[in-house]
Write a protein that holds these residues in place. Sequence first.
Motif, mmCIF file in Angstrom:
data_model
loop_
_atom_site.group_PDB
_atom_site.id
_atom_site.type_symbol
_atom_site.label_atom_id
_atom_site.label_comp_id
_atom_site.label_asym_id
_atom_site.label_seq_id
_atom_site.Cartn_x
_atom_site.Cartn_y
_atom_site.Cartn_z
ATOM 1 N N HIS A 274 6.486 -25.056 5.336
ATOM 2 C CA HIS A 274 6.410 -24.557 3.961
ATOM 3 C C HIS A 274 7.630 -23.732 3.545
ATOM 4 O O HIS A 274 7.997 -23.723 2.370
ATOM 5 C CB HIS A 274 5.147 -23.716 3.772
ATOM 6 C CG HIS A 274 3.876 -24.484 3.956
ATOM 7 N ND1 HIS A 274 3.528 -25.553 3.162
ATOM 8 C CD2 HIS A 274 2.871 -24.345 4.868
ATOM 9 C CE1 HIS A 274 2.368 -26.041 3.552
ATOM 10 N NE2 HIS A 274 1.950 -25.328 4.588
ATOM 11 N N THR A 275 8.276 -23.033 4.505
ATOM 12 C CA THR A 275 9.437 -22.204 4.156
ATOM 13 C C THR A 275 10.762 -22.879 4.469
ATOM 14 O O THR A 275 11.792 -22.504 3.927
ATOM 15 C CB THR A 275 9.415 -20.867 4.924
ATOM 16 O OG1 THR A 275 9.609 -21.125 6.330
ATOM 17 C CG2 THR A 275 8.103 -20.132 4.715
ATOM 18 N N GLN A 277 12.318 -22.639 7.269
ATOM 19 C CA GLN A 277 13.057 -21.794 8.202
ATOM 20 C C GLN A 277 12.830 -22.317 9.625
ATOM 21 O O GLN A 277 11.734 -22.784 9.963
ATOM 22 C CB GLN A 277 12.553 -20.348 8.097
ATOM 23 C CG GLN A 277 13.323 -19.336 8.934
ATOM 24 C CD GLN A 277 12.748 -17.932 8.763
ATOM 25 O OE1 GLN A 277 11.524 -17.742 8.769
ATOM 26 N NE2 GLN A 277 13.613 -16.945 8.572
ATOM 27 N N THR A 308 13.124 -25.178 -3.109
ATOM 28 C CA THR A 308 12.430 -24.099 -2.390
ATOM 29 C C THR A 308 13.373 -23.384 -1.438
ATOM 30 O O THR A 308 13.376 -22.145 -1.345
ATOM 31 C CB THR A 308 11.230 -24.673 -1.610
ATOM 32 O OG1 THR A 308 10.228 -25.104 -2.531
ATOM 33 C CG2 THR A 308 10.625 -23.620 -0.680
ATOM 34 N N ASN A 312 14.475 -19.424 -0.970
ATOM 35 C CA ASN A 312 14.225 -18.703 0.278
ATOM 36 C C ASN A 312 15.497 -18.138 0.904
ATOM 37 O O ASN A 312 15.452 -17.086 1.555
ATOM 38 C CB ASN A 312 13.489 -19.603 1.275
ATOM 39 C CG ASN A 312 11.989 -19.608 1.026
ATOM 40 O OD1 ASN A 312 11.461 -18.723 0.339
ATOM 41 N ND2 ASN A 312 11.296 -20.584 1.573
ATOM 42 N N TYR A 316 15.813 -14.294 1.739
ATOM 43 C CA TYR A 316 16.201 -13.867 3.086
ATOM 44 C C TYR A 316 17.353 -12.860 3.022
ATOM 45 O O TYR A 316 17.358 -11.851 3.737
ATOM 46 C CB TYR A 316 16.603 -15.082 3.916
ATOM 47 C CG TYR A 316 17.122 -14.732 5.287
ATOM 48 C CD1 TYR A 316 16.242 -14.445 6.329
ATOM 49 C CD2 TYR A 316 18.492 -14.668 5.539
ATOM 50 C CE1 TYR A 316 16.717 -14.103 7.593
ATOM 51 C CE2 TYR A 316 18.976 -14.324 6.789
ATOM 52 C CZ TYR A 316 18.084 -14.048 7.812
ATOM 53 O OH TYR A 316 18.558 -13.696 9.056
ATOM 54 N N LEU A 322 9.656 -14.764 2.629
ATOM 55 C CA LEU A 322 9.989 -16.092 2.132
ATOM 56 C C LEU A 322 8.794 -16.720 1.422
ATOM 57 O O LEU A 322 7.632 -16.404 1.719
ATOM 58 C CB LEU A 322 10.425 -16.997 3.289
ATOM 59 C CG LEU A 322 11.572 -16.507 4.171
ATOM 60 C CD1 LEU A 322 11.939 -17.582 5.187
ATOM 61 C CD2 LEU A 322 12.789 -16.119 3.346
ATOM 62 N N LYS A 323 9.078 -17.617 0.512
ATOM 63 C CA LYS A 323 8.026 -18.383 -0.159
ATOM 64 C C LYS A 323 7.508 -19.468 0.779
ATOM 65 O O LYS A 323 8.284 -20.279 1.283
ATOM 66 C CB LYS A 323 8.577 -19.068 -1.417
ATOM 67 C CG LYS A 323 8.964 -18.168 -2.555
ATOM 68 C CD LYS A 323 9.443 -19.026 -3.720
ATOM 69 C CE LYS A 323 9.824 -18.196 -4.932
ATOM 70 N NZ LYS A 323 10.313 -19.065 -6.044
ATOM 71 N N GLU A 324 6.201 -19.485 0.994
ATOM 72 C CA GLU A 324 5.597 -20.598 1.731
ATOM 73 C C GLU A 324 5.151 -21.622 0.692
ATOM 74 O O GLU A 324 3.966 -21.828 0.428
ATOM 75 C CB GLU A 324 4.434 -20.102 2.587
ATOM 76 C CG GLU A 324 4.881 -19.163 3.694
ATOM 77 C CD GLU A 324 3.806 -18.908 4.725
ATOM 78 O OE1 GLU A 324 2.767 -19.608 4.708
ATOM 79 O OE2 GLU A 324 4.007 -18.013 5.565
#
Length: 410
Positions: A274-275, A277, A308, A312, A316, A322-324
């Motif tokens: 979702h992020t 990362q 997205t 993020n 960061y 962060l946005k999920e």
Amino acid sequence: MKNLVILGAGTAGTMMANHLVSKLPKKDWKITIVDQYRTHYYQPGFLFLPFDIYSEKQVKKEGKKYIPKAVHYIQKKIERVIPEDNTVALVDEILNYDILIIATGSKIAPDEIEGMNGPQWYKSIFDFYTYEGAVALRNKLRTWQGGKLVVHITEMPIKCPVAPLEFAFLADSYFKKKDIRDKVDITYVTPLSGAFTKEKCSKSLSYLLKEKNIKLEIDFAIERVDYEHHKIIDYVDNEIEYDLLVTVPTNMGDEVIGRSGLGDDLNFVPTHQHTLQSLEYQNIFVIGDATNVPASKAGSVAHFQAETLTDNILLYIKGEPLKEEFDGHSNCFIETGNNKALIIDFNYEHEPVEGTFPIAGFGPLKLLKESVINHWGKLAFRWVYWNMLLKGISIPFVGRNMSTKGKKLN
């Protein structure tokens, strides 16, 4: 000054460069993008090359043309990433990074299957997931007079999961136009339990295979290619004969991921779905085909991810959560031949659904329905790719997350 480094100048990397160049303060951040290849390919066009629908010039351009001038562009091979030191080793220099974006994509690995990349590679065995393979297959089809055509998927995941089916459908049309369809036996071979990767599609669209007289072989886990006797053989010794084998070999992440110890068994980077990362390193982010997230490996997905991921990256830098947000959104045109196509829209939660797209209640495209307008939408996407997608320009009425408006979810 801090350094943000993007590895890979394909679809995902180029989009991220264009997104970030206007959002990161130039006095504080230097953006560098690295890729060893000069040419940028429109990979969805590889599907059309074998059938002389697209020319070679329509699917390739100079990659640097799409990189913003304010981004430092390096055309060199990447040796490996050393995440413990926050560095990237190139062939003759070391890059330091504060944030790293991995956009190294995926590629075919025909050597993974015994006999596939042997003496018959590009003679009676072809791929169309590479520029070289698509051109070689085009040259073969121009003179091929018929026989047993097998369209085959080695294993999942692959780039653009519907492309092999599209190839089978377009082959049906192609041989009809050449007036040799009665001389061609087409078999579609998949390791899955249905023709489509999504169960709902397999149930609602299986009529297309019957309509086009394309045989279906499911649950076929290939072990080897017997190129001397023109057979593919699975692990329980089932055999399928071919005269012409069009295969999608194992897809793997770039070798640099393996050399760097960053990937799984297929060199895909473990990534928060979702992020976006890295699951292992907080200052590394991953996008597009390089990730292991359970979304389609397709250009539309990278486009939605990029929006997205841009947010993020900025969060960061600010030290904020962060946005999920990324929901696995994908939409895809499926060529069905005879100047018609389908379009599907789905995400992690929802299988492809019926409805209208992109505007709820209006369309003008209809989901899971064959139409001529969908076909023209597929062809128009090439212009959208070169002029909007790569440049990080949002596509009107198409949001990063899947909309459920105007769609039948049950």
